[in-house]
Design a protein around this motif. Structure first.
Motif, PDB file in Angstrom:
ATOM      1  N   SER A 305       0.826  -1.215   0.000  1.00 50.83           N
ATOM      2  CA  SER A 305       0.000   0.000   0.000  1.00 50.83           C
ATOM      3  C   SER A 305       0.854   1.256   0.000  1.00 50.83           C
ATOM      4  O   SER A 305       0.413   2.318  -0.442  1.00 50.83           O
ATOM      5  CB  SER A 305      -0.920   0.004   1.220  1.00 50.83           C
ATOM      6  OG  SER A 305      -0.168  -0.011   2.422  1.00 50.83           O
ATOM      7  N   CYS A 334      -5.515 -10.105   1.723  1.00 47.27           N
ATOM      8  CA  CYS A 334      -4.724  -9.197   2.546  1.00 47.27           C
ATOM      9  C   CYS A 334      -3.756 -10.015   3.397  1.00 47.27           C
ATOM     10  O   CYS A 334      -4.061 -11.143   3.779  1.00 47.27           O
ATOM     11  CB  CYS A 334      -5.628  -8.354   3.457  1.00 47.27           C
ATOM     12  SG  CYS A 334      -6.645  -7.165   2.547  1.00 47.27           S
ATOM     13  N   HIS A 380      -5.656   0.411   7.427  1.00 51.31           N
ATOM     14  CA  HIS A 380      -4.986   1.203   6.395  1.00 51.31           C
ATOM     15  C   HIS A 380      -5.322   2.683   6.565  1.00 51.31           C
ATOM     16  O   HIS A 380      -4.434   3.554   6.531  1.00 51.31           O
ATOM     17  CB  HIS A 380      -5.427   0.695   5.019  1.00 51.31           C
ATOM     18  CG  HIS A 380      -4.793   1.392   3.874  1.00 51.31           C
ATOM     19  ND1 HIS A 380      -5.528   1.976   2.859  1.00 51.31           N
ATOM     20  CD2 HIS A 380      -3.494   1.608   3.574  1.00 51.31           C
ATOM     21  CE1 HIS A 380      -4.697   2.521   1.988  1.00 51.31           C
ATOM     22  NE2 HIS A 380      -3.459   2.304   2.390  1.00 51.31           N
ATOM     23  N   ASP A 389       1.560   5.034   6.659  1.00 50.16           N
ATOM     24  CA  ASP A 389       0.845   3.964   5.971  1.00 50.16           C
ATOM     25  C   ASP A 389       1.030   2.687   6.764  1.00 50.16           C
ATOM     26  O   ASP A 389       1.779   2.645   7.759  1.00 50.16           O
ATOM     27  CB  ASP A 389       1.377   3.780   4.548  1.00 50.16           C
ATOM     28  CG  ASP A 389       0.309   3.254   3.592  1.00 50.16           C
ATOM     29  OD1 ASP A 389      -0.416   2.324   3.973  1.00 50.16           O
ATOM     30  OD2 ASP A 389       0.200   3.778   2.469  1.00 50.16           O
ATOM     31  N   GLY A 415       1.143  -4.038   5.082  1.00 51.36           N
ATOM     32  CA  GLY A 415       0.589  -3.294   3.940  1.00 51.36           C
ATOM     33  C   GLY A 415       0.456  -4.070   2.653  1.00 51.36           C
ATOM     34  O   GLY A 415       0.134  -3.486   1.619  1.00 51.36           O
ATOM     35  N   SER A 430      -3.722   3.206  -3.904  1.00 57.39           N
ATOM     36  CA  SER A 430      -4.602   2.148  -3.406  1.00 57.39           C
ATOM     37  C   SER A 430      -5.955   2.717  -2.977  1.00 57.39           C
ATOM     38  O   SER A 430      -6.809   1.979  -2.489  1.00 57.39           O
ATOM     39  CB  SER A 430      -3.943   1.422  -2.226  1.00 57.39           C
ATOM     40  OG  SER A 430      -3.670   2.332  -1.174  1.00 57.39           O
TER      41      SER A 430
END
Length: 523
Positions: A305, A334, A380, A389, A415, A430
């Motif tokens: 990300s 994820c 996130h 992040d 991430g 993203s």
């Protein structure tokens, strides 16, 4: 004589070419430009020797020697004179990606010498001059890294040149040619974002810089920074992203992409909520309409990300546990890290601890474990709001450091996520603006459109309005006075005078925003 437009021998003139008896004879045509070759027609002499062409190889490429890629082997049937190669296309069509970039040169202050002329698609009538010494230069920013196959330079006249062409910091190889106003350089697939032409001496006016790539640009893992020698660059601070809605020419997604790249920069990329709010402002009069943006579906890949945090090889580091990633369910996309250091792929809506990275200016580049269970999307958002992040793990040493932060028996989001959606301009974001965080769904090939202020997906072949973007330069004017600058009447008078000044300078497409700084009566 083999390219003199005469189809064969005549009574008065023999118009065929031949070579002396030798091993591996060859004949070569310099097209003096780069083309996508779709067919080649070869005509042999009518009274003899057609069979002598059998077995000859046809090669097409950038090199002047005979080592280019073989496209076909000639076979002329008995009694035939003509051989036509079938359609040649190895799936890697070259395109001039400079047309979508930005150009700068060392003489930006020189009157009537606009750097953008070298990437306007015109090889002859629009040229630019860089005269500053020593070493005048021209740089084309491709905006994202590409695998550069070749660079071609078109000059206003023949000359002897001493120059260096670089993709980032790597020089390309000159291909010798008889066309001295048209120079071709073999860059061999160098991956880079900036193409710089440096002249070692007086520079002849440069009319075009063409940068050829297969358009198989890499995921943009690099921070979007200007070349170090370019001072007047449109940075995030000095340049604004401007969105342009095209409501009256409905197009398919691919047609809209071509239109935006030709007229502006590309189909719209939307990086965050603030960008989306600006898009909504553009759609104020079309709130019930839908339109294309630059997001399209591609092959699903794992990616981080956070961009720009790692080197080229570090982005590919993985430490999956046994049997992972296990993509039996479509929602498993994820990644989290266990206290053992192994990674697992999980449903993104599960609640877990998570790891943030803080790389803000003035921060200590720290890693933070948040011991509040959230799903991946909320984690996130939290990391981006309070730090930088979600954490990217770049190597084994860092993985060992991170695993020591995860409590035993727990798992923490990192991430890494699987995504099949890409942006048309090759940039990375993203950010998604979906209805209730639902996935983008459609019957492929899928492209994203905005409908009722939310993003959805549908077939890219549907015709619709579309949103382009371009960059506009910002100019900051600091004003100070002894009177009350917070007075709306004073502000209005200042804006009126600034607007009049802009119009006197011939500038009509502008917008003035007012911002107070400091205490009242301060500039």
């Amino acid at each position: 004589m083999a390219i003199d437009e005469h189809p064969g021998p005549t009574d008065a003139l023999e118009t065929c070419a031949s070579v002396a008896l030798q091993d591996n004879p060859w004949w070569q045509l310099d097209l003096r430009n780069i083309y996508r070759v779709t067919a080649v027609s070869i005509l042999s002499s009518g009274d003899c020797c057609s069979e002598q062409l059998n077995g000859a190889e046809v090669r097409i490429g950038l090199s002047k020697d005979v080592t280019n890629q073989r496209c076909a082997i000639i076979f002329v049937s008995e009694g035939e004179q003509k051989y036509i190669l079938p359609m040649w296309n190895n799936g890697r069509t070259l395109q001039n990606v400079a047309l979508r970039g930005l150009a700068f040169h060392s003489s930006s202050s020189l009157e009537n010498s606009v750097a953008s002329k070298v990437i306007d698609g015109n090889q002859s009538s629009t040229c630019s001059v860089a005269i500053e010494q020593p070493g005048p230069w021209v740089t084309v920013d491709l905006l994202v890294p590409y695998s550069v196959t070749a660079v071609q330079l078109a000059y206003s006249s023949n000359c002897c040149f001493s120059y260096d062409v670089r993709v980032d910091d790597t020089s390309c190889e000159v291909i010798s040619s008889n066309a001295y106003s048209l120079m071709t350089l073999d860059c061999g697939g160098i991956v880079g974002r900036y193409v710089t032409v440096i002249h070692h001496g007086v520079a002849t006016p440069l009319c075009e810089v063409e940068v050829y790539s297969t358009l198989e640009n890499l995921q943009n893992r690099f921070p979007q920074l200007p070349p170090p020698h370019v001072k007047d660059y449109c940075s995030d601070v000095s340049c604004g992203r401007d969105y342009i809605l095209i409501p009256d020419e409905p197009k398919t997604w691919f047609e809209a992409q071509s239109y935006c790249r030709e007229k502006y920069t590309d189909l719209a990329t939307i990086n965050d909520v603030q960008d989306m709010y600006r898009v909504m402002e553009k759609m104020e009069n079309y709130s019930k309409k839908d339109f294309w943006i630059g997001l399209y579906e591609d092959v699903a890949t794992w990616r981080w990300s956070l961009s720009g945090y790692y080197g080229a090889s570090e982005a590919e580091f993985r430490n999956w546990g046994a049997g992972e990633p296990n993509l039996e369910r479509a929602t498993q996309d994820c990644a989290g890290i266990q206290h053992t250091g192994e990674w697992r792929d999980l449903q993104c809506d599960l609640l877990n601890f998570f790891l943030c990275f803080d790389g803000r200016t003035g921060a200590l580049k720290s890693k933070i474990l948040v011991e509040t269970a959230m799903n991946w999307a909320d984690a996130h958002s939290y990391c981006r709001k309070h730090h930088t992040d979600l954490l990217s793990v770049r190597n084994q040493a860092e993985n060992q450091e991170v695993q020591s932060m995860v409590p035993e028996g727990k798992l923490a989001w990192i991430g890494l996520f699987q995504d099949s959606w890409k942006w048309s301009d090759g940039s990375y974001s993203s950010f998604r603006y979906l209805s209730q965080e639902q996935p983008l769904l459609g019957e492929g090939p899928n492209c994203a459109h905005v409908s009722d202020r939310k993003w959805n997906a549908r077939s890219c072949d549907t015709k619709s309005m579309f949103l382009c973007y371009t960059f506009k330069k910002k100019t900051f004017v600091r004003i100070s006075a002894d009177f009350d600058m917070s007075d709306p009447a004073v502000q209005q008078q200042i804006v009126i005078q600034l607007e009049a000044k802009m119009r006197d300078m011939g500038i009509t497409d502008f917008k003035i925003n007012w911002k107070m700084s400091g205490q009242q009566k301060q500039p």
